[in-house]
Design a protein around this motif. Structure first.
Motif, PDB file in Angstrom:
ATOM      1  N   VAL A   1       0.847  -1.194   0.000  1.00 57.72           N
ATOM      2  CA  VAL A   1       0.000   0.000   0.000  1.00 57.72           C
ATOM      3  C   VAL A   1       0.883   1.245   0.000  1.00 57.72           C
ATOM      4  O   VAL A   1       2.092   1.175   0.227  1.00 57.72           O
ATOM      5  CB  VAL A   1      -0.940   0.021   1.232  1.00 57.72           C
ATOM      6  CG1 VAL A   1      -1.882  -1.181   1.208  1.00 57.72           C
ATOM      7  CG2 VAL A   1      -0.134   0.027   2.538  1.00 57.72           C
ATOM      8  N   GLY A   2       0.249   2.392  -0.229  1.00 62.45           N
ATOM      9  CA  GLY A   2       1.013   3.629  -0.231  1.00 62.45           C
ATOM     10  C   GLY A   2       0.197   4.795  -0.745  1.00 62.45           C
ATOM     11  O   GLY A   2      -1.023   4.702  -0.918  1.00 62.45           O
ATOM     12  N   SER A   3       0.880   5.864  -1.041  1.00 60.78           N
ATOM     13  CA  SER A   3       0.257   7.128  -1.398  1.00 60.78           C
ATOM     14  C   SER A   3      -0.485   7.061  -2.726  1.00 60.78           C
ATOM     15  O   SER A   3      -0.058   6.374  -3.661  1.00 60.78           O
ATOM     16  CB  SER A   3       1.327   8.214  -1.471  1.00 60.78           C
ATOM     17  OG  SER A   3       0.783   9.421  -1.951  1.00 60.78           O
ATOM     18  N   ARG A   4      -1.587   7.788  -2.797  1.00 59.27           N
ATOM     19  CA  ARG A   4      -2.269   7.937  -4.080  1.00 59.27           C
ATOM     20  C   ARG A   4      -1.485   8.871  -5.001  1.00 59.27           C
ATOM     21  O   ARG A   4      -1.548   8.741  -6.208  1.00 59.27           O
ATOM     22  CB  ARG A   4      -3.691   8.479  -3.862  1.00 59.27           C
ATOM     23  CG  ARG A   4      -4.677   7.443  -3.336  1.00 59.27           C
ATOM     24  CD  ARG A   4      -6.053   8.070  -3.095  1.00 59.27           C
ATOM     25  NE  ARG A   4      -7.075   7.059  -2.881  1.00 59.27           N
ATOM     26  CZ  ARG A   4      -7.297   6.444  -1.720  1.00 59.27           C
ATOM     27  NH1 ARG A   4      -6.543   6.751  -0.680  1.00 59.27           N
ATOM     28  NH2 ARG A   4      -8.252   5.540  -1.593  1.00 59.27           N
ATOM     29  N   SER A   5      -0.776   9.815  -4.412  1.00 57.60           N
ATOM     30  CA  SER A   5       0.045  10.760  -5.198  1.00 57.60           C
ATOM     31  C   SER A   5       1.488  10.278  -5.176  1.00 57.60           C
ATOM     32  O   SER A   5       2.361  10.888  -4.557  1.00 57.60           O
ATOM     33  CB  SER A   5      -0.064  12.165  -4.604  1.00 57.60           C
ATOM     34  OG  SER A   5      -1.400  12.599  -4.572  1.00 57.60           O
ATOM     35  N   MET A   6       1.737   9.195  -5.855  1.00 56.96           N
ATOM     36  CA  MET A   6       3.063   8.565  -5.789  1.00 56.96           C
ATOM     37  C   MET A   6       4.058   9.273  -6.707  1.00 56.96           C
ATOM     38  O   MET A   6       3.690   9.931  -7.677  1.00 56.96           O
ATOM     39  CB  MET A   6       2.953   7.096  -6.207  1.00 56.96           C
ATOM     40  CG  MET A   6       2.522   6.886  -7.633  1.00 56.96           C
ATOM     41  SD  MET A   6       2.394   5.146  -8.075  1.00 56.96           S
ATOM     42  CE  MET A   6       1.743   5.267  -9.758  1.00 56.96           C
ATOM     43  N   SER A   7       5.328   9.107  -6.390  1.00 56.03           N
ATOM     44  CA  SER A   7       6.395   9.567  -7.262  1.00 56.03           C
ATOM     45  C   SER A   7       6.712   8.465  -8.275  1.00 56.03           C
ATOM     46  O   SER A   7       6.274   7.313  -8.126  1.00 56.03           O
ATOM     47  CB  SER A   7       7.646   9.884  -6.442  1.00 56.03           C
ATOM     48  OG  SER A   7       8.190   8.689  -5.885  1.00 56.03           O
ATOM     49  N   LEU A   8       7.489   8.795  -9.287  1.00 56.87           N
ATOM     50  CA  LEU A   8       7.910   7.783 -10.262  1.00 56.87           C
ATOM     51  C   LEU A   8       8.761   6.712  -9.588  1.00 56.87           C
ATOM     52  O   LEU A   8       8.643   5.524  -9.885  1.00 56.87           O
ATOM     53  CB  LEU A   8       8.689   8.446 -11.400  1.00 56.87           C
ATOM     54  CG  LEU A   8       7.879   9.342 -12.346  1.00 56.87           C
ATOM     55  CD1 LEU A   8       8.804   9.997 -13.366  1.00 56.87           C
ATOM     56  CD2 LEU A   8       6.794   8.532 -13.046  1.00 56.87           C
ATOM     57  N   HIS A   9       9.616   7.137  -8.664  1.00 58.36           N
ATOM     58  CA  HIS A   9      10.440   6.174  -7.933  1.00 58.36           C
ATOM     59  C   HIS A   9       9.561   5.256  -7.085  1.00 58.36           C
ATOM     60  O   HIS A   9       9.812   4.050  -6.998  1.00 58.36           O
ATOM     61  CB  HIS A   9      11.441   6.918  -7.046  1.00 58.36           C
ATOM     62  CG  HIS A   9      12.264   5.999  -6.188  1.00 58.36           C
ATOM     63  ND1 HIS A   9      13.241   5.180  -6.706  1.00 58.36           N
ATOM     64  CD2 HIS A   9      12.227   5.761  -4.837  1.00 58.36           C
ATOM     65  CE1 HIS A   9      13.793   4.481  -5.716  1.00 58.36           C
ATOM     66  NE2 HIS A   9      13.196   4.812  -4.579  1.00 58.36           N
ATOM     67  N   GLY A  10       8.520   5.814  -6.468  1.00 55.84           N
ATOM     68  CA  GLY A  10       7.609   5.001  -5.676  1.00 55.84           C
ATOM     69  C   GLY A  10       6.885   3.972  -6.521  1.00 55.84           C
ATOM     70  O   GLY A  10       6.705   2.824  -6.101  1.00 55.84           O
ATOM     71  N   ALA A  11       6.466   4.384  -7.721  1.00 58.40           N
ATOM     72  CA  ALA A  11       5.794   3.453  -8.632  1.00 58.40           C
ATOM     73  C   ALA A  11       6.720   2.303  -9.006  1.00 58.40           C
ATOM     74  O   ALA A  11       6.301   1.129  -9.007  1.00 58.40           O
ATOM     75  CB  ALA A  11       5.333   4.190  -9.886  1.00 58.40           C
ATOM     76  N   ASP A  12       7.973   2.619  -9.320  1.00 59.11           N
ATOM     77  CA  ASP A  12       8.945   1.578  -9.670  1.00 59.11           C
ATOM     78  C   ASP A  12       9.214   0.651  -8.490  1.00 59.11           C
ATOM     79  O   ASP A  12       9.315  -0.568  -8.653  1.00 59.11           O
ATOM     80  CB  ASP A  12      10.249   2.210 -10.143  1.00 59.11           C
ATOM     81  CG  ASP A  12      10.126   2.889 -11.496  1.00 59.11           C
ATOM     82  OD1 ASP A  12       9.172   2.572 -12.232  1.00 59.11           O
ATOM     83  OD2 ASP A  12      10.982   3.747 -11.813  1.00 59.11           O
ATOM     84  N   THR A  13       9.332   1.229  -7.305  1.00 60.15           N
ATOM     85  CA  THR A  13       9.600   0.420  -6.114  1.00 60.15           C
ATOM     86  C   THR A  13       8.451  -0.545  -5.838  1.00 60.15           C
ATOM     87  O   THR A  13       8.663  -1.738  -5.567  1.00 60.15           O
ATOM     88  CB  THR A  13       9.820   1.321  -4.887  1.00 60.15           C
ATOM     89  OG1 THR A  13      10.927   2.180  -5.129  1.00 60.15           O
ATOM     90  CG2 THR A  13      10.087   0.494  -3.642  1.00 60.15           C
ATOM     91  N   ALA A  14       7.218  -0.037  -5.891  1.00 63.67           N
ATOM     92  CA  ALA A  14       6.045  -0.889  -5.661  1.00 63.67           C
ATOM     93  C   ALA A  14       5.978  -2.004  -6.691  1.00 63.67           C
ATOM     94  O   ALA A  14       5.711  -3.165  -6.358  1.00 63.67           O
ATOM     95  CB  ALA A  14       4.771  -0.047  -5.709  1.00 63.67           C
ATOM     96  N   ALA A  15       6.223  -1.671  -7.958  1.00 60.00           N
ATOM     97  CA  ALA A  15       6.170  -2.671  -9.026  1.00 60.00           C
ATOM     98  C   ALA A  15       7.249  -3.732  -8.845  1.00 60.00           C
ATOM     99  O   ALA A  15       6.983  -4.936  -8.970  1.00 60.00           O
ATOM    100  CB  ALA A  15       6.320  -1.990 -10.385  1.00 60.00           C
TER     101      ALA A  15
END
Length: 342
Positions: free
Chosen positions: A88-102
């Protein structure tokens, strides 16, 4: 399932698992909607309705203080079988956050875990999409009726999740998303999972509610650190200060959850509706199969496994743990022994 059987399954029994007044109230109100629920159930073969007393009810979710009295499920019911980890995490994610989650979602999926999240915009969606693209199993828990798509931009994701995974809701069909539904949704996200990973979260992020619920449910909580300047990671840093495990990669999570994963699989084997062939159909990635050939039926040292496989030792240790959890190898003095043929 007829109306009377469904009524009996929804009936509150004081001797059963502990239920809160909210669940009891839901049971009373929901009786008026049984006919509509049965109509929904009969519309498609991938529609499922599971009550608290049903043997298909997820055993981890059954253990929380306030388990839903009924679950509406669309998709592959077997997606409930593998041990799950929430991301789970922020709805307003950063590009780095998106890559990390993926990346975390794919790595954990490759190790045989399903990935649970809330199908929200941001980190939730990134985790779901990565697993779907990787042909893994992902569970999306909704804060609305199981037939209501929210947010609407996730229409394709909603459909794709159901191919190998499923969408889940405790709310009756056609119920709209309301603000008060999402905290209750979050307890199911954490309740289905061995642990919850928070990738990005500001101090007022809703994903911190999921982390708090996971702690209350005696589940593991993990947090990904980040920049101390940007506001994306303040909530994660607070979690780490309060005892959450700092996560850099999937190996950090698997190392912590090894024993719990084994317990979950043992509990599944005890469920009479699960056959051996169902367990054998759980994901067995090709990289695990290649490592298995490096373990003999006599004691094989870890150095020998590393040399034969040609893989780095940290990866070998993670994959050997997964093979052990799935019953393919066992630890013995001096190394590992293979238990069965692939």
């Amino acid at each position: 399932m007829d109306v009377e059987e469904l009524r009996q399954r929804l009936q509150f029994e004081p001797s059963a698992l502990p239920l809160s007044s909210h669940t009891l109230q839901a049971c009373v109100i929901d009786f008026d909607k049984v006919d509509n629920a049965l109509d929904w159930l009969e519309k498609d073969d991938n529609h499922h309705l599971i009550c608290l007393s049903d043997p298909h009810y997820p055993p981890l979710l059954q253990q929380i203080y306030d388990p839903p009295s009924v679950l509406f499920i669309k998709g592959n019911l077997n997606a409930l079988l593998p041990p799950s980890i929430a991301i789970v995490g922020s709805r307003s994610m950063s590009l780095h956050g998106a890559d990390t989650a993926a990346n975390l979602a794919i790595s954990l999926s490759n190790q045989g875990f399903s990935i649970t999240s809330g199908m929200a915009a941001g980190i939730d969606g990134a985790a779901h999409k990565a697993v779907v693209a990787n042909n893994g199993m992902t569970l999306a828990v909704l804060g609305c009726g199981v037939d209501v798509i929210y947010p609407k931009r996730h229409k394709a994701l909603y459909d794709n999740i159901q191919q190998n995974g499923c969408v889940i809701s405790e709310f009756w069909p056609n119920v709209s998303p309301l603000a008060g539904h999402f905290p209750r949704r979050n307890r199911i996200v954490s309740g289905l999972s061995l642990g919850t990973v928070v990738v990005e979260a500001a101090r007022k992020s809703g994903s911190l509610i999921t982390a708090r619920l996971a702690m209350e449910q005696n589940r593991e909580v993990f947090a990904v650190p980040g920049s101390t300047v940007a506001g994306f990671h303040q909530g994660c840093h607070d979690l780490i200060k309060n005892g959450a495990k700092l996560v850099e990669n999937a190996a950090d999570i698997i190392e912590e959850l090894g024993c719990l994963s084994q317990y979950h699989l043992e509990q599944l084997h005890q469920r009479h509706y699960i056959q051996d062939n169902e367990m054998s159909n759980l994901p067995f990635p090709s990289q695990l199969a290649s490592l298995l050939t490096s373990v003999g039926y006599e004691t094989t040292t870890i150095d020998a496994v590393v040399e034969h496989s040609g893989k780095p030792i940290d990866l070998v240790l993670v994959q050997l743990l997964e093979l052990e959890l799935q019953g393919w190898v066992t630890v013995v003095p001096g190394g590992y022994v293979r238990l069965k043929r692939s």
